[in-house]
Design a protein around this motif. Sequence first.
Motif, PDB file in Angstrom:
ATOM      1  N   ILE A  28      -1.758  11.322  11.790  1.00  0.00           N
ATOM      2  CA  ILE A  28      -2.723  10.225  11.901  1.00  0.00           C
ATOM      3  C   ILE A  28      -4.057  10.644  11.302  1.00  0.00           C
ATOM      4  O   ILE A  28      -4.678   9.891  10.544  1.00  0.00           O
ATOM      5  CB  ILE A  28      -2.875   9.780  13.370  1.00  0.00           C
ATOM      6  N   VAL A  29      -4.515  11.841  11.624  1.00  0.00           N
ATOM      7  CA  VAL A  29      -5.783  12.327  11.084  1.00  0.00           C
ATOM      8  C   VAL A  29      -5.731  12.364   9.561  1.00  0.00           C
ATOM      9  O   VAL A  29      -6.668  11.927   8.884  1.00  0.00           O
ATOM     10  CB  VAL A  29      -6.130  13.716  11.673  1.00  0.00           C
ATOM     11  N   THR A  30      -4.619  12.836   9.014  1.00  0.00           N
ATOM     12  CA  THR A  30      -4.462  12.898   7.558  1.00  0.00           C
ATOM     13  C   THR A  30      -4.551  11.503   6.942  1.00  0.00           C
ATOM     14  O   THR A  30      -5.242  11.299   5.942  1.00  0.00           O
ATOM     15  CB  THR A  30      -3.117  13.562   7.187  1.00  0.00           C
ATOM     16  N   LYS A  31      -3.853  10.530   7.550  1.00  0.00           N
ATOM     17  CA  LYS A  31      -3.885   9.158   7.032  1.00  0.00           C
ATOM     18  C   LYS A  31      -5.295   8.590   7.083  1.00  0.00           C
ATOM     19  O   LYS A  31      -5.757   7.951   6.132  1.00  0.00           O
ATOM     20  CB  LYS A  31      -2.945   8.261   7.836  1.00  0.00           C
ATOM     21  N   GLY A  35      -8.385   7.573   3.785  1.00  0.00           N
ATOM     22  CA  GLY A  35      -9.217   6.388   3.637  1.00  0.00           C
ATOM     23  C   GLY A  35      -8.563   5.239   2.898  1.00  0.00           C
ATOM     24  O   GLY A  35      -9.247   4.286   2.530  1.00  0.00           O
ATOM     25  N   ASP A  36      -7.258   5.286   2.696  1.00  0.00           N
ATOM     26  CA  ASP A  36      -6.586   4.215   1.964  1.00  0.00           C
ATOM     27  C   ASP A  36      -5.780   3.294   2.876  1.00  0.00           C
ATOM     28  O   ASP A  36      -4.928   2.549   2.422  1.00  0.00           O
ATOM     29  CB  ASP A  36      -5.687   4.794   0.869  1.00  0.00           C
ATOM     30  N   GLN A  44      -5.575   0.718  14.686  1.00  0.00           N
ATOM     31  CA  GLN A  44      -4.360   1.017  15.448  1.00  0.00           C
ATOM     32  C   GLN A  44      -4.051   2.503  15.422  1.00  0.00           C
ATOM     33  O   GLN A  44      -3.685   3.093  16.446  1.00  0.00           O
ATOM     34  CB  GLN A  44      -3.170   0.229  14.891  1.00  0.00           C
ATOM     35  N   LEU A  45      -4.198   3.118  14.242  1.00  0.00           N
ATOM     36  CA  LEU A  45      -3.957   4.557  14.131  1.00  0.00           C
ATOM     37  C   LEU A  45      -4.947   5.344  14.989  1.00  0.00           C
ATOM     38  O   LEU A  45      -4.577   6.303  15.662  1.00  0.00           O
ATOM     39  CB  LEU A  45      -4.063   5.004  12.666  1.00  0.00           C
TER      40      LEU A  45
END
Length: 88
Positions: A28-31, A35-36, A44-45
């Motif tokens: 989740i942190v990576t996503k 920033g996309d 939600q994430l």
Amino acid sequence: MDEANTPGANPAIEEMSFEEALSALEEIVTKLERGDVPLDQSIQLYERGEQLRAACQKRLDSAQARIEKIVAGSDGSPGGTTPLDGGA
């Protein structure tokens, strides 16, 4: 279809091991750092990430309490150990 929007892609946190929850939190942190992700999905994430963080912290606190109980002497004093957080 994006994995985060796939039904069943988010297993119940209570059913996850500590390692699974930590890995999911890292994803989740990576996503979010990329920033996309659309705003609604980012929210939600973030909410799921906060739930995972809280669950991991709870498990760490529980593990620390169990370890302290195991190493405590019969009088309740530590049996020659130092705190897990490195405190003196």
